[in-house]
Motif scaffolding. Sequence first.
Motif, PDB file in Angstrom:
ATOM      1  N   ARG A  66     -10.908 -52.634  46.212  1.00  0.00           N
ATOM      2  CA  ARG A  66     -10.001 -51.825  45.394  1.00  0.00           C
ATOM      3  C   ARG A  66      -8.808 -51.277  46.178  1.00  0.00           C
ATOM      4  O   ARG A  66      -7.792 -50.955  45.586  1.00  0.00           O
ATOM      5  CB  ARG A  66     -10.774 -50.664  44.774  1.00  0.00           C
ATOM      6  N   THR A  94      -4.235 -52.540  41.314  1.00  0.00           N
ATOM      7  CA  THR A  94      -5.403 -51.688  41.087  1.00  0.00           C
ATOM      8  C   THR A  94      -4.904 -50.244  40.937  1.00  0.00           C
ATOM      9  O   THR A  94      -3.854 -49.877  41.453  1.00  0.00           O
ATOM     10  CB  THR A  94      -6.395 -51.736  42.265  1.00  0.00           C
ATOM     11  N   ALA A  95      -5.706 -49.464  40.241  1.00  0.00           N
ATOM     12  CA  ALA A  95      -5.318 -48.073  40.007  1.00  0.00           C
ATOM     13  C   ALA A  95      -5.702 -47.195  41.194  1.00  0.00           C
ATOM     14  O   ALA A  95      -6.671 -47.462  41.904  1.00  0.00           O
ATOM     15  CB  ALA A  95      -5.995 -47.546  38.745  1.00  0.00           C
ATOM     16  N   SER A 128      -7.595 -44.200  42.613  1.00  0.00           N
ATOM     17  CA  SER A 128      -8.898 -43.736  42.130  1.00  0.00           C
ATOM     18  C   SER A 128      -8.846 -42.349  41.500  1.00  0.00           C
ATOM     19  O   SER A 128      -9.468 -42.102  40.476  1.00  0.00           O
ATOM     20  CB  SER A 128      -9.913 -43.711  43.280  1.00  0.00           C
ATOM     21  N   ALA A 129      -8.123 -41.445  42.152  1.00  0.00           N
ATOM     22  CA  ALA A 129      -8.094 -40.061  41.668  1.00  0.00           C
ATOM     23  C   ALA A 129      -6.682 -39.509  41.796  1.00  0.00           C
ATOM     24  O   ALA A 129      -6.011 -39.710  42.813  1.00  0.00           O
ATOM     25  CB  ALA A 129      -9.054 -39.187  42.471  1.00  0.00           C
ATOM     26  N   LYS A 177      -3.629 -42.310  33.051  1.00  0.00           N
ATOM     27  CA  LYS A 177      -4.799 -42.833  32.336  1.00  0.00           C
ATOM     28  C   LYS A 177      -4.565 -44.278  31.883  1.00  0.00           C
ATOM     29  O   LYS A 177      -5.480 -45.105  31.921  1.00  0.00           O
ATOM     30  CB  LYS A 177      -5.148 -41.929  31.152  1.00  0.00           C
ATOM     31  N   GLY A 218      -5.282 -46.560  34.591  1.00  0.00           N
ATOM     32  CA  GLY A 218      -6.700 -46.735  34.875  1.00  0.00           C
ATOM     33  C   GLY A 218      -7.253 -45.760  35.906  1.00  0.00           C
ATOM     34  O   GLY A 218      -8.328 -45.993  36.468  1.00  0.00           O
ATOM     35  N   VAL A 219      -6.535 -44.660  36.149  1.00  0.00           N
ATOM     36  CA  VAL A 219      -7.033 -43.644  37.083  1.00  0.00           C
ATOM     37  C   VAL A 219      -8.349 -43.089  36.549  1.00  0.00           C
ATOM     38  O   VAL A 219      -8.412 -42.620  35.413  1.00  0.00           O
ATOM     39  CB  VAL A 219      -5.993 -42.512  37.255  1.00  0.00           C
ATOM     40  N   GLU A 220      -9.384 -43.167  37.379  1.00  0.00           N
ATOM     41  CA  GLU A 220     -10.713 -42.771  36.896  1.00  0.00           C
ATOM     42  C   GLU A 220     -10.872 -41.258  36.794  1.00  0.00           C
ATOM     43  O   GLU A 220     -11.512 -40.752  35.886  1.00  0.00           O
ATOM     44  CB  GLU A 220     -11.794 -43.309  37.840  1.00  0.00           C
ATOM     45  N   ARG A 221     -10.326 -40.578  37.784  1.00  0.00           N
ATOM     46  CA  ARG A 221     -10.491 -39.125  37.821  1.00  0.00           C
ATOM     47  C   ARG A 221      -9.116 -38.478  37.876  1.00  0.00           C
ATOM     48  O   ARG A 221      -8.366 -38.667  38.824  1.00  0.00           O
ATOM     49  CB  ARG A 221     -11.301 -38.746  39.065  1.00  0.00           C
ATOM     50  N   ASP A 269      -9.658 -35.075  33.154  1.00  0.00           N
ATOM     51  CA  ASP A 269     -11.095 -34.890  33.411  1.00  0.00           C
ATOM     52  C   ASP A 269     -11.467 -33.506  33.919  1.00  0.00           C
ATOM     53  O   ASP A 269     -12.578 -33.050  33.700  1.00  0.00           O
ATOM     54  CB  ASP A 269     -11.559 -35.933  34.425  1.00  0.00           C
TER      55      ASP A 269
END
Lengths: 433, 433
Positions: free
Chosen positions: A344, B122-123, B125-126, B150, B153-156, B182
Amino acid sequence: MPVFLDTSEPDFEVEFARLLTAKREDSPDVDDIVAAIIADVRARGDAALLDYTARFDRLDLTAGQLAFTPEEIEAECARVPARERAALEMAAERIRAYHVRQMPENAQWTDPDGATLGWRWTAVSAAGLYVPGGLASYPSSVLMNAIPAKVAGVERLCITVPTPDGVVNPAVLLAARIAGVDEIYRLGGAQAIAALAYGTQTIAPVDKITGPGNAFVAAAKRRVFGKVGIDMIAGPSEILVIADADNDPEFIALDLLSQAEHDESAQSILVTTDAAFGQAVAAEIDRQLEILERSAIAGASWRDYGAVIVVRDLDEAAELSNRVAPEHLELCVADPNALSRGIRHAGAIFLGQWTPEAIGDYVGGPNHVLPTARSARFSSGLSVLDFLKRTTLAQMSSQALRAIGPAAEALATSEGLQAHGLSVAARLRKLNK
Amino acid sequence: MPVFLDTSEPDFEVEFARLLTAKREDSPDVDDIVAAIIADVRARGDAALLDYTARFDRLDLTAGQLAFTPEEIEAECARVPARERAALEMAAERIRAYHVRQMPENAQWTDPDGATLGWRWTAVSAAGLYVPGGLASYPSSVLMNAIPAKVAGVERLCITVPTPDGVVNPAVLLAARIAGVDEIYRLGGAQAIAALAYGTQTIAPVDKITGPGNAFVAAAKRRVFGKVGIDMIAGPSEILVIADADNDPEFIALDLLSQAEHDESAQSILVTTDAAFGQAVAAEIDRQLEILERSAIAGASWRDYGAVIVVRDLDEAAELSNRVAPEHLELCVADPNALSRGIRHAGAIFLGQWTPEAIGDYVGGPNHVLPTARSARFSSGLSVLDFLKRTTLAQMSSQALRAIGPAAEALATSEGLQAHGLSVAARLRKLNK
């Protein structure tokens, strides 16, 4: 000795965290000096540039001699051996072919409400590329910075390169010519960055500055950021190699040493599923260090920051690699594409045993200017996008304004921005007459 | 009085240059204070956050109260009037629809030499989004920052917002919920940026921080840049309107005032082909200033930094606009699309009389976080790309390595990087066995 870690050992997390957070670079604080140089260039222009060039590069120039003339460039280029020239031309062609594909599309569409929306990409008008002098004056970096700029459509691209005692690397000038650079100046250090950002009598200012440099150059780029755009501030180079036992230890050893030989602060990490293979690579590195020209640098880097990490399986390898977010990542395993899908965060991935990282430094096609120091978590390597910017477009039909204008009015009112609301309301009133 | 310029006047260039270089913002130097706050948060974590929140926001919290609970968020959201809620939902939907189209494509291809090349997005992560408190606590900015994250694709995704004396704007929490945020923390200032960048016991660190803030927040973002990614450091807002005589002076006056009411340092410029129209707009602005709620702010901005510029024709208007590189550009002319093609530097363009800039602030769809202070010369508004990064991919077949490996070797040798060359040579030797 590099560290040998095993994920099954109880202290692994502590040791791995230490590896991740090791401070590899101790930049001197040159900010005050750099601020003074920039202020001086802004105040005195060319005269300041000539003074600093005399002092730091031991070179007395007139303002008219700051730029290389076409004849001087031609004469230097003629000194480059044919084999090197052919290699530079092949590299340029491959880099260009890769970066042309990065050109983004403009867009325009009309939505069901009658709003025509879109965006348009345009190139930065003028860009400046800093090229270090001396040993780190790499023609490959000229190609990697200049070609994306020209592919993006930058009209005016200039290079500054210090020429200590008047000496320049002819291959740098040839690379500049191949890449289509428009102006080349004998100028280095913070004074070069100041000239590019603010302009002088001789050097017109640019809008974007890229390229690597020492602590003075890095500090100057930070200072002029905002007045112009800059690329990332690069840290020491890094490689992480994930390899199974089915590899030639010599290949992997040389790949790890390719990073280590850049800089004593470089970091090379081998992650392997096979402890014996890890030992074999480490032994091969020791052998190579006895014969390498740059073994003092490479040896210090490997000793201080190198690591061999034994993992249970490739999933664990991918997970550790994501925590490192390496600048360069080699996947030397049976199915590198499968492993790649679990990655990633990485600047560049090199897949399979026939793709040494060095291919990517020169002729692969992708850019070799890549995010270091774990910044692949949030940033990307240099690309044509660095020399483009996007303007958004919006055109409301009267129908669209009727449909969405009231919502804008409501939000403007809620935010206490009355004129915003009135600018919509006045139009709606006219439409409803 | 705003300046009135005419390109046919002999002193135009001098006056226009003065307008371009006027320093509109005088940021206090808070760097030492901010450095101390960041160091304290890194050393003491939550305890430091609680101390600063007590001191600056007059709010005594425990670590467990830093985050809004789902119940607290629910209760605040319920306080937002239905009309505002519907407007936020429409805005969110339109912003999402626009930004979804920005998602870039991955690519992979094999070239004639047998090299498989490509890239993959890729996004991050946070990500953390800073939201100012008090009067400038804009729900629209929450949507404009959070939705691209969002979509990417940011998860957090977490928000920090100061709540002086415990007061929060309920619409900010509703916008956050609509956008899919979140975590929401009662936290502001440099301490919030430090917590997002380095993490504390309660707040996990993020990889990217965006969002506007005061001088302390801006200085903190500059300081943590490198450890995490940041968006631009925004300056005061700007608008340039190009209008012919065939416009309603009231519309144009309100559009200019929409920027002026943001901030005394905002700048509003009218460029027109018709001097009488320019006078009519100025007169209308004076009338509006007598009734606007924020007339003190808007009046100061218009008086100190406003301008009306009369040009010979629209080509000249486009040329001047390119020199300003405005954040917002309105084209209120008969054929705005034709004029738009001459625009090279602008954050966002609004075309035609039914597209007031305020539409773009709220519900148009494009982002309202845009480059200020002439930085549209080299940068773009916020987009999904700010929350994505690109990993380049390269895989050589043995044939490809045979074809391009020797050129890499030649360049490595020329640059004095022996291990680079050997890593290629060792493989070629094996292939040629």
